[in-house]
Design a protein around this motif. Structure first.
Motif, short mmCIF file in Angstrom:
data_model
loop_
_atom_site.label_atom_id
_atom_site.label_comp_id
_atom_site.label_asym_id
_atom_site.label_seq_id
_atom_site.Cartn_x
_atom_site.Cartn_y
_atom_site.Cartn_z
N GLY A 122 -2.43 4.04 2.74
CA GLY A 122 -2.41 3.55 1.39
C GLY A 122 -3.72 2.96 0.93
N LEU A 123 -4.51 2.83 2.05
CA LEU A 123 -5.69 1.71 1.51
C LEU A 123 -6.92 2.52 2.30
CD1 LEU A 123 -7.02 -0.52 0.06
CD2 LEU A 123 -6.73 -1.85 2.00
N LYS A 158 -12.04 1.41 -1.37
CA LYS A 158 -11.27 0.30 -2.43
C LYS A 158 -11.34 -1.30 -1.90
CE LYS A 158 -7.87 3.89 -3.76
NZ LYS A 158 -6.32 3.95 -4.03
N ASP A 217 -1.33 1.28 -5.90
CA ASP A 217 -2.82 1.82 -5.76
C ASP A 217 -3.60 0.12 -5.37
OD1 ASP A 217 -5.14 2.98 -5.77
OD2 ASP A 217 -5.35 3.43 -7.75
N LEU A 218 -3.84 0.09 -4.57
CA LEU A 218 -4.25 -1.38 -4.27
C LEU A 218 -5.75 -1.50 -3.91
CD1 LEU A 218 -3.78 -4.28 -3.16
CD2 LEU A 218 -3.52 -3.71 -1.07
N TYR A 219 -6.29 -2.44 -4.45
CA TYR A 219 -7.82 -2.65 -4.52
C TYR A 219 -7.76 -4.17 -3.91
CZ TYR A 219 -8.80 1.71 -7.11
OH TYR A 219 -8.78 2.97 -7.68
N THR A 238 0.99 -1.31 0.12
CA THR A 238 0.02 0.11 -0.04
C THR A 238 0.96 1.18 0.11
OG1 THR A 238 -0.06 0.15 2.46
CG2 THR A 238 -2.00 -1.14 1.28
N LYS A 239 2.24 1.22 0.26
CA LYS A 239 2.95 2.17 0.62
C LYS A 239 3.26 2.98 -1.08
CE LYS A 239 5.32 1.17 4.71
NZ LYS A 239 6.48 0.92 5.45
#
Length: 274
Positions: A201-202, A206, A171-173, A167-168
Motif C-alpha cells: 500500500g505504500l 510516496k 492512498d497514503l503519503y 495503507t490497505k
C-alpha cells in the motif's frame, strides 16, 4: 404435528419475533456501519434456527417432569384438587422459565459485534481515500529534525498496525522536513525495516521530504487529501480551509481550532488501539 404443538410453535414465533425486533433495532443502531444486510440476515436466521431447534427437540422427559402428577379424587382432598387446578399451567402455554431460555439463546447470538481494526480505521476516516501524514512525532519516536539528525530513526511499534491498515484502503503519503540527505536515508531505512513497504500500500516514492515547514504545507495543498495528520498547530490551522478533515497529534490537550480538525495524543489512540 399435534394441535397443542402447533399452538406452542405459534406462540414461540410471536414471542421470538417481538424479541428479535427489539434486538435488531439495538444492534443496527450500534453496528450498522460494521455489518451489511447479509451479515444481519445470516445472524437472524441462525438465531431463529437455534431457538426453534431448542424448542422442538427438548427432552420429553423434562416436559413430563414439569407436569403435576394427577391424584385420584377423594372426598378428603377435594380442596387440594381445586387449588392444584387453579395453579396448573394451561396446555400450550410456556412457563416464564421457557421464555427466559429462548431469550438467553437469542441474546447469545446478538451480542454486540466487536469491529475489526480495519472497520474502525475506515469509520474514523469517514471512508476517506487519500491521506497525508507527517512522519516525526507521529510515525517515528523522534519528534524534530534535529533529533533525527543526531541518531537513528525508530518507528513506533504501537503505530505500525494502524499505519499498515491505513495503507490497505487509502492512498497514503508520508512527508517530513529534514536537515540533510542522511536524515532522509534514516527515515526510509526505518520504514523499510518496519515492513511498511512490504504491504503493497505504500511505496518509497510516496515518502516526501522538504527543507521547510511551508514545504510540507505545499505538499498537502497539491495532493488535496481527504485527511491530513500533523503535529504542527500552525500548519493545521492554515490547512483547515482547504482540507476536508485533519487530525492534530499532540500529547497536550488543545482547543479545537475548527469543526473539521480533530485532536489526539497519538495516531494509535485516535483509532482506539491504546
Amino acid at each position: 404435528m399435534a394441535e397443542s404443538s402447533k399452538e406452542e410453535l405459534i406462540q414461540l414465533i410471536k414471542r421470538v419475533g417481538a424479541y428479535l425486533t427489539l434486538k435488531m433495532s439495538n444492534l443496527l443502531s450500534i453496528s450498522l456501519r460494521n455489518l451489511d444486510s447479509r451479515s444481519v440476515g445470516a445472524l437472524a436466521g441462525l438465531a431463529l434456527a437455534v431457538v426453534f431447534t431448542w424448542r422442538l427437540f427438548r427432552s420429553p422427559g423434562a416436559r413430563q417432569r414439569r407436569q403435576p402428577k394427577r391424584q385420584a379424587p377423594t372426598t378428603s382432598s377435594s380442596g387440594d384438587n381445586t387449588q392444584l387446578n387453579a395453579t396448573a399451567m394451561p396446555t400450550g402455554v410456556c412457563s416464564p422459565l421457557e421464555d427466559l431460555g429462548a431469550q438467553n439463546v437469542v441474546d447469545e447470538f446478538f451480542q454486540p459485534v466487536k469491529p475489526t481494526l480495519g472497520q474502525i480505521v475506515r469509520q474514523k476516516l469517514s471512508e476517506g481515500r487519500k491521506v497525508t501524514c507527517r512522519i516525526l512525532g507521529v510515525i517515528l519516536e523522534e519528534s524534530s529534525p534535529e533529533e533525527l539528525q543526531a541518531k537513528q530513526a525508530t518507528v513506533k511499534s504501537s503505530v505500525l498496525e494502524v499505519l499498515l491498515e491505513i495503507t490497505k484502503f487509502c492512498d497514503l503519503y508520508l512527508m517530513e522536513r529534514v536537515l540533510d540527505e542522511d536524515s532522509e536515508k534514516k527515515v526510509i531505512l526505518a520504514l523499510e525495516n518496519a515492513g511498511v513497504f512490504t504491504s503493497g500500500g505504500l511505496v518509497k516514492d510516496k515518502v516526501l521530504f522538504c527543507s521547510t515547514e511551508n514545504g510540507r504545507t505545499s505538499f498537502v495543498r497539491q495532493l488535496e487529501p481527504d485527511w491530513h495528520i500533523d503535529t504542527n498547530p500552525e500548519i493545521t490551522s492554515q490547512l483547515a480551509r482547504f482540507i476536508k478533515y485533519q487530525l492534530h497529534i499532540s500529547p497536550v490537550r488543545t482547543e479545537r481550532t475548527a469543526s473539521n480538525v480533530f485532536s489526539s495524543p497519538s495516531l494509535e489512540q485516535f483509532f482506539g488501539c491504546v
